[in-house]
Design an enzyme around this catalytic site. Structure first.
Site, PDB file in Angstrom:
ATOM      1  N   LYS A 232       0.828  -1.216   0.000  1.00 17.59           N
ATOM      2  CA  LYS A 232       0.000   0.000   0.000  1.00 17.59           C
ATOM      3  C   LYS A 232       0.859   1.261   0.000  1.00 17.59           C
ATOM      4  O   LYS A 232       0.591   2.190  -0.736  1.00 17.59           O
ATOM      5  CB  LYS A 232      -0.898   0.061   1.249  1.00 17.59           C
ATOM      6  CG  LYS A 232      -1.912  -1.028   1.380  1.00 17.59           C
ATOM      7  CD  LYS A 232      -2.881  -0.724   2.521  1.00 17.59           C
ATOM      8  CE  LYS A 232      -2.228  -0.643   3.885  1.00 17.59           C
ATOM      9  NZ  LYS A 232      -1.716  -1.927   4.399  1.00 17.59           N
TER      10      LYS A 232
ATOM     11  N   ARG B 197      -8.884   1.766   9.075  1.00 12.37           N
ATOM     12  CA  ARG B 197      -8.494   0.394   9.373  1.00 12.37           C
ATOM     13  C   ARG B 197      -9.602  -0.323  10.121  1.00 12.37           C
ATOM     14  O   ARG B 197      -9.464  -1.516  10.418  1.00 12.37           O
ATOM     15  CB  ARG B 197      -7.239   0.396  10.221  1.00 12.37           C
ATOM     16  CG  ARG B 197      -5.974   0.041   9.445  1.00 12.37           C
ATOM     17  CD  ARG B 197      -4.850  -0.006  10.438  1.00 12.37           C
ATOM     18  NE  ARG B 197      -3.691  -0.715  10.004  1.00 12.37           N
ATOM     19  CZ  ARG B 197      -2.615  -0.145   9.472  1.00 12.37           C
ATOM     20  NH1 ARG B 197      -2.599   1.129   9.205  1.00 12.37           N
ATOM     21  NH2 ARG B 197      -1.572  -0.880   9.171  1.00 12.37           N
TER      22      ARG B 197
ATOM     23  N   ARG C 244      -0.309  -8.879  13.362  1.00 15.38           N
ATOM     24  CA  ARG C 244      -0.878  -7.816  12.518  1.00 15.38           C
ATOM     25  C   ARG C 244      -1.806  -8.402  11.450  1.00 15.38           C
ATOM     26  O   ARG C 244      -2.817  -7.807  11.098  1.00 15.38           O
ATOM     27  CB  ARG C 244       0.232  -6.996  11.860  1.00 15.38           C
ATOM     28  CG  ARG C 244       1.028  -6.194  12.864  1.00 15.38           C
ATOM     29  CD  ARG C 244       2.139  -5.430  12.200  1.00 15.38           C
ATOM     30  NE  ARG C 244       1.625  -4.293  11.454  1.00 15.38           N
ATOM     31  CZ  ARG C 244       2.303  -3.660  10.521  1.00 15.38           C
ATOM     32  NH1 ARG C 244       3.511  -4.043  10.192  1.00 15.38           N
ATOM     33  NH2 ARG C 244       1.767  -2.630   9.893  1.00 15.38           N
TER      34      ARG C 244
ATOM     35  N   ARG D 275      11.644  -2.561  11.298  1.00 17.59           N
ATOM     36  CA  ARG D 275      10.750  -1.960  12.290  1.00 17.59           C
ATOM     37  C   ARG D 275      10.252  -3.017  13.276  1.00 17.59           C
ATOM     38  O   ARG D 275      10.043  -4.158  12.888  1.00 17.59           O
ATOM     39  CB  ARG D 275       9.534  -1.334  11.581  1.00 17.59           C
ATOM     40  CG  ARG D 275       9.883  -0.069  10.858  1.00 17.59           C
ATOM     41  CD  ARG D 275       8.743   0.615  10.128  1.00 17.59           C
ATOM     42  NE  ARG D 275       7.460  -0.030  10.084  1.00 17.59           N
ATOM     43  CZ  ARG D 275       6.540   0.237   9.166  1.00 17.59           C
ATOM     44  NH1 ARG D 275       6.775   1.124   8.223  1.00 17.59           N
ATOM     45  NH2 ARG D 275       5.392  -0.375   9.188  1.00 17.59           N
TER      46      ARG D 275
ATOM     47  N   ARG E 125      11.680  -6.314   4.846  1.00 23.00           N
ATOM     48  CA  ARG E 125      11.430  -4.880   4.729  1.00 23.00           C
ATOM     49  C   ARG E 125      12.375  -4.082   5.635  1.00 23.00           C
ATOM     50  O   ARG E 125      12.660  -4.507   6.750  1.00 23.00           O
ATOM     51  CB  ARG E 125       9.982  -4.629   5.139  1.00 23.00           C
ATOM     52  CG  ARG E 125       9.445  -3.323   4.635  1.00 23.00           C
ATOM     53  CD  ARG E 125       8.005  -3.459   4.353  1.00 23.00           C
ATOM     54  NE  ARG E 125       7.205  -3.204   5.539  1.00 23.00           N
ATOM     55  CZ  ARG E 125       5.923  -2.850   5.483  1.00 23.00           C
ATOM     56  NH1 ARG E 125       5.325  -2.724   4.313  1.00 23.00           N
ATOM     57  NH2 ARG E 125       5.252  -2.657   6.569  1.00 23.00           N
TER      58      ARG E 125
HETATM   59  P1  AMP Z   1       1.380   1.080   8.873  1.00 26.12           P
HETATM   60  O1  AMP Z   1       2.657   1.804   8.644  1.00 26.12           O
HETATM   61  O2  AMP Z   1       0.232   1.663   8.111  1.00 26.12           O
HETATM   62  O3  AMP Z   1       1.494  -0.404   8.677  1.00 26.12           O
HETATM   63  O4  AMP Z   1       0.998   1.303  10.425  1.00 26.12           O
HETATM   64  C1  AMP Z   1       1.826   0.869  11.465  1.00 26.12           C
HETATM   65  C2  AMP Z   1       1.033   0.719  12.745  1.00 26.12           C
HETATM   66  O5  AMP Z   1       0.463   1.985  13.113  1.00 26.12           O
HETATM   67  C3  AMP Z   1      -0.163  -0.229  12.675  1.00 26.12           C
HETATM   68  O6  AMP Z   1       0.199  -1.564  12.883  1.00 26.12           O
HETATM   69  C4  AMP Z   1      -1.042   0.308  13.797  1.00 26.12           C
HETATM   70  O7  AMP Z   1      -0.568  -0.073  15.070  1.00 26.12           O
HETATM   71  C5  AMP Z   1      -0.823   1.811  13.680  1.00 26.12           C
HETATM   72  N1  AMP Z   1      -1.839   2.426  12.773  1.00 26.12           N
HETATM   73  C6  AMP Z   1      -1.594   3.032  11.579  1.00 26.12           C
HETATM   74  N2  AMP Z   1      -2.755   3.480  11.046  1.00 26.12           N
HETATM   75  C7  AMP Z   1      -3.737   3.150  11.918  1.00 26.12           C
HETATM   76  C8  AMP Z   1      -5.140   3.319  11.919  1.00 26.12           C
HETATM   77  N3  AMP Z   1      -5.793   3.910  10.907  1.00 26.12           N
HETATM   78  N4  AMP Z   1      -5.828   2.852  13.000  1.00 26.12           N
HETATM   79  C9  AMP Z   1      -5.204   2.251  14.024  1.00 26.12           C
HETATM   80  N5  AMP Z   1      -3.891   2.036  14.077  1.00 26.12           N
HETATM   81  C10 AMP Z   1      -3.145   2.478  13.028  1.00 26.12           C
END
Ligand code: AMP
Length: 214
Positions: free
Chosen positions: A13, A88, A171, A160, A127
């Protein structure tokens, strides 16, 4: 053009959202990047978000919804944006729709990038992310020019915490439970489009551009 990226963590994404943002000259809004920047700066929001993120869970809706609604209301979002990592959950999607409806707006496309879980597990272990600018790489698919160093800003690349294998598994569970229902939600609104995310990233991008029809 108001776009949402759907798909499991690691489906690509972020990479696609960046390419879309550049081609269509619209802001790329990544909630994950916003949280990571807050963690780095040591803000209250960052402190609150970190424990959820490190455990592979979602940050509570109330910490993320206002932040995104504010952001999409800013002047640079007038001609659209691409949201990456938001919504999400169904309540997040409903809050976004309600905020957009106030100005007669709606999400134009929810781009669902489909990748089987096993591919995701293989991808995420490779990654690497820049500690400073958030740029992402993959040790096999998108390697940096110099190992462990960001091409864009020269800072260090790390695996990360939330990309570590045990966290990835968690996740994916969270994704299937809480985020996958959004596919149905946007299908019902005729906004959902599906892309095979197992293709090469440039082919995925070409497929998206074709679907957007511009
Ligand atoms: P990402 O980089 O989008 O994979 O986000 C990393 C982490 O940030 C996720 O695993 C969640 O813990 C948190 N996160 C990011 N966006 C959201 C969202 N819209 N709602 C809740 N948690 C989020």
């Amino acid at each position: 053009m108001k776009l949402i990226m759907l798909g499991a963590p690691g489906a690509g994404k972020g990479t696609q959202a960046k390419m879309i943002a550049e081609k269509y000259n619209i802001p790329h809004i990544s909630t994950g990047d916003i949280f990571r920047a807050n963690i780095k700066e040591g803000t209250e929001l960052g402190k609150k978000a970190k424990s959820y993120m490190d455990a592979g869970g979602l940050v509570p809706d109330e910490l993320v919804v206002d932040l995104v609604v504010d952001r999409v209301g800013q002047a640079d979002c007038k001609n659209g944006y691409v949201l990456d990592g938001f919504p999400r959950t169904i309540p997040q999607a409903e809050s976004l729709d309600a905020a957009l409806a106030k100005t007669g707006d709606k999400v134009d496309y929810a781009i669902n990038i489909e990748v089987p879980d096993q591919n995701i597990i293989d991808r995420m272990g490779g990654r690497r992310a820049c500690v400073a600018c958030g740029a992402t790489y993959h040790i096999v698919n998108i390697p940096p020019k110099k190992e462990g160093v960001c091409d864009k800003c020269g800072e260090s690349l790390i695996l990360r915490d939330d990309d570590k294998p045990e966290t990835v598994k968690k996740r994916l569970e969270v994704y299937h439970e809480q985020t996958e229902p959004l596919i149905k939600y946007y299908k019902a609104k005729n906004a959902e489009v599906e892309i095979d995310g197992t293709m090469d990233m440039n082919d995925v991008f070409d497929a998206i551009v074709k679907l957007l029809g511009a």
